[in-house]
Design a protein around this motif. Structure first.
Motif, mmCIF file in Angstrom:
data_model
loop_
_atom_site.group_PDB
_atom_site.id
_atom_site.type_symbol
_atom_site.label_atom_id
_atom_site.label_comp_id
_atom_site.label_asym_id
_atom_site.label_seq_id
_atom_site.Cartn_x
_atom_site.Cartn_y
_atom_site.Cartn_z
ATOM 1 N N LEU A 136 17.697 46.605 -17.568
ATOM 2 C CA LEU A 136 17.700 47.992 -17.111
ATOM 3 C C LEU A 136 16.558 48.775 -17.753
ATOM 4 N N THR A 137 16.045 49.743 -17.021
ATOM 5 C CA THR A 137 15.043 50.642 -17.581
ATOM 6 C C THR A 137 15.741 51.658 -18.480
ATOM 7 N N VAL A 138 14.970 52.367 -19.293
ATOM 8 C CA VAL A 138 15.577 53.384 -20.155
ATOM 9 C C VAL A 138 16.227 54.489 -19.321
ATOM 10 N N GLU A 139 15.633 54.802 -18.183
ATOM 11 C CA GLU A 139 16.217 55.812 -17.309
ATOM 12 C C GLU A 139 17.552 55.338 -16.749
ATOM 13 N N GLU A 140 17.621 54.057 -16.399
ATOM 14 C CA GLU A 140 18.875 53.501 -15.878
ATOM 15 C C GLU A 140 19.939 53.431 -16.976
ATOM 16 N N LEU A 141 19.522 53.081 -18.181
ATOM 17 C CA LEU A 141 20.460 53.073 -19.299
ATOM 18 C C LEU A 141 20.991 54.471 -19.579
ATOM 19 N N ASP A 142 20.107 55.461 -19.560
ATOM 20 C CA ASP A 142 20.517 56.839 -19.788
ATOM 21 C C ASP A 142 21.476 57.293 -18.687
ATOM 22 N N ALA A 143 21.159 56.955 -17.442
ATOM 23 C CA ALA A 143 22.038 57.310 -16.319
ATOM 24 C C ALA A 143 23.391 56.613 -16.452
ATOM 25 N N SER A 144 23.380 55.372 -16.890
ATOM 26 C CA SER A 144 24.628 54.642 -17.099
ATOM 27 C C SER A 144 25.461 55.314 -18.184
ATOM 28 N N GLY A 145 24.796 55.719 -19.262
ATOM 29 C CA GLY A 145 25.499 56.428 -20.324
ATOM 30 C C GLY A 145 26.112 57.723 -19.834
ATOM 31 N N LEU A 146 25.369 58.454 -19.024
ATOM 32 C CA LEU A 146 25.898 59.704 -18.461
ATOM 33 C C LEU A 146 27.086 59.444 -17.544
ATOM 34 N N ASP A 147 27.021 58.346 -16.794
ATOM 35 C CA ASP A 147 28.133 57.980 -15.916
ATOM 36 C C ASP A 147 29.388 57.690 -16.743
ATOM 37 N N HIS A 148 29.224 56.917 -17.802
ATOM 38 C CA HIS A 148 30.373 56.610 -18.665
ATOM 39 C C HIS A 148 30.880 57.869 -19.367
ATOM 40 N N PHE A 149 29.966 58.730 -19.801
ATOM 41 C CA PHE A 149 30.370 59.993 -20.415
ATOM 42 C C PHE A 149 31.211 60.799 -19.421
ATOM 43 N N GLY A 150 30.734 60.883 -18.178
ATOM 44 C CA GLY A 150 31.465 61.632 -17.150
ATOM 45 C C GLY A 150 32.858 61.082 -16.911
ATOM 46 N N LYS A 151 32.969 59.763 -16.875
ATOM 47 C CA LYS A 151 34.291 59.150 -16.671
ATOM 48 C C LYS A 151 35.227 59.489 -17.825
ATOM 49 N N PRO A 179 40.994 64.731 -19.176
ATOM 50 C CA PRO A 179 41.970 65.626 -18.540
ATOM 51 C C PRO A 179 43.274 64.928 -18.148
ATOM 52 N N GLN A 180 43.189 63.626 -17.864
ATOM 53 C CA GLN A 180 44.386 62.861 -17.505
ATOM 54 C C GLN A 180 45.127 62.367 -18.747
ATOM 55 N N LYS A 181 44.602 62.717 -19.933
ATOM 56 C CA LYS A 181 45.180 62.305 -21.216
ATOM 57 C C LYS A 181 45.269 60.783 -21.349
ATOM 58 N N ASP A 182 44.280 60.105 -20.772
ATOM 59 C CA ASP A 182 44.178 58.649 -20.882
ATOM 60 C C ASP A 182 43.219 58.338 -22.021
ATOM 61 N N GLN A 183 43.736 58.389 -23.248
ATOM 62 C CA GLN A 183 42.911 58.241 -24.441
ATOM 63 C C GLN A 183 42.248 56.873 -24.516
ATOM 64 N N GLU A 184 42.952 55.828 -24.084
ATOM 65 C CA GLU A 184 42.376 54.482 -24.141
ATOM 66 C C GLU A 184 41.143 54.378 -23.247
ATOM 67 N N LYS A 185 41.243 54.908 -22.020
ATOM 68 C CA LYS A 185 40.101 54.872 -21.110
ATOM 69 C C LYS A 185 38.968 55.753 -21.647
ATOM 70 N N ALA A 186 39.319 56.919 -22.163
ATOM 71 C CA ALA A 186 38.292 57.821 -22.702
ATOM 72 C C ALA A 186 37.537 57.144 -23.841
ATOM 73 N N THR A 187 38.271 56.521 -24.753
ATOM 74 C CA THR A 187 37.636 55.843 -25.881
ATOM 75 C C THR A 187 36.710 54.737 -25.404
ATOM 76 N N THR A 188 37.176 53.962 -24.437
ATOM 77 C CA THR A 188 36.353 52.878 -23.893
ATOM 78 C C THR A 188 35.091 53.430 -23.236
ATOM 79 N N GLU A 189 35.243 54.449 -22.410
ATOM 80 C CA GLU A 189 34.093 55.019 -21.700
ATOM 81 C C GLU A 189 33.107 55.690 -22.654
#
Length: 172
Positions: free
Chosen positions: A26-41, A48-58
């Protein structure tokens, strides 16, 4: 049969499709976009769904993506800012401050980074550090309204620092 499997694994690793190889492709831009996607999830969905396990993983996946982008291109400021935000929302304030400090060394003209660093320091209990960062920004500022706002921030943080309980040994 085992030789065929070994051959396939060797070929896949050689092509960069083995463990960890995908990130390397992946390019650095793609890695950054991937990080933002995981942050958003993590931030907009799991928390907001209080799914701490998923939040921690993401959040963990976001951190990894930003760190890999930084490893590949350490002079690009965006992954540091995104990593700082990821740490900040998880209340990892010293790590957030470290990311923002590095971002400032790369892009000292980015005034918002001074505010982000000051917030991380303040939330981590380093009131004097937060005030120092804001005073540094204030010294660079020419806009009277911005100076007034910074003076208010500085006074608020100083008051909060004075009201903070003292740690054993007298330190705040």
């Amino acid at each position: 049969m085992n030789r065929i499997l070994i051959f396939i694994v060797v070929v896949l690793v050689g092509l960069g499709l083995g463990m960890g190889g995908i990130a390397g492709a992946l390019t650095v831009e793609e890695l950054d976009a991937s990080g933002l996607d995981h942050f958003g999830k993590a931030f907009y969905e799991a928390t907001p769904q209080k799914d701490q396990e998923k939040a921690t993983t993401e959040y963990g996946l976001a951190e990894e993506a930003f760190q890999e982008a930084i490893r590949i291109q350490p002079d690009w400021v965006e992954p540091y800012l995104h990593l700082g935000r990821t740490y900040f929302v998880q209340k990892k304030y010293p790590l957030a401050a470290e990311a923002y400090r590095t971002a400032l060394t790369i892009a000292p003209e980015r005034k918002e980074v001074y505010l982000q660093l000051a917030s991380a320091l303040e939330m981590g209990g380093d009131y004097a550090g937060a005030v120092g960062v804001l005073q540094n920004l204030r010294a660079q500022e020419t806009d009277a309204q911005a100076i007034s706002i910074l003076d208010d921030f500085i006074a608020r943080i100083q008051a909060r620092g004075q009201a903070a309980p003292k740690a054993p040994g007298g330190a705040k």
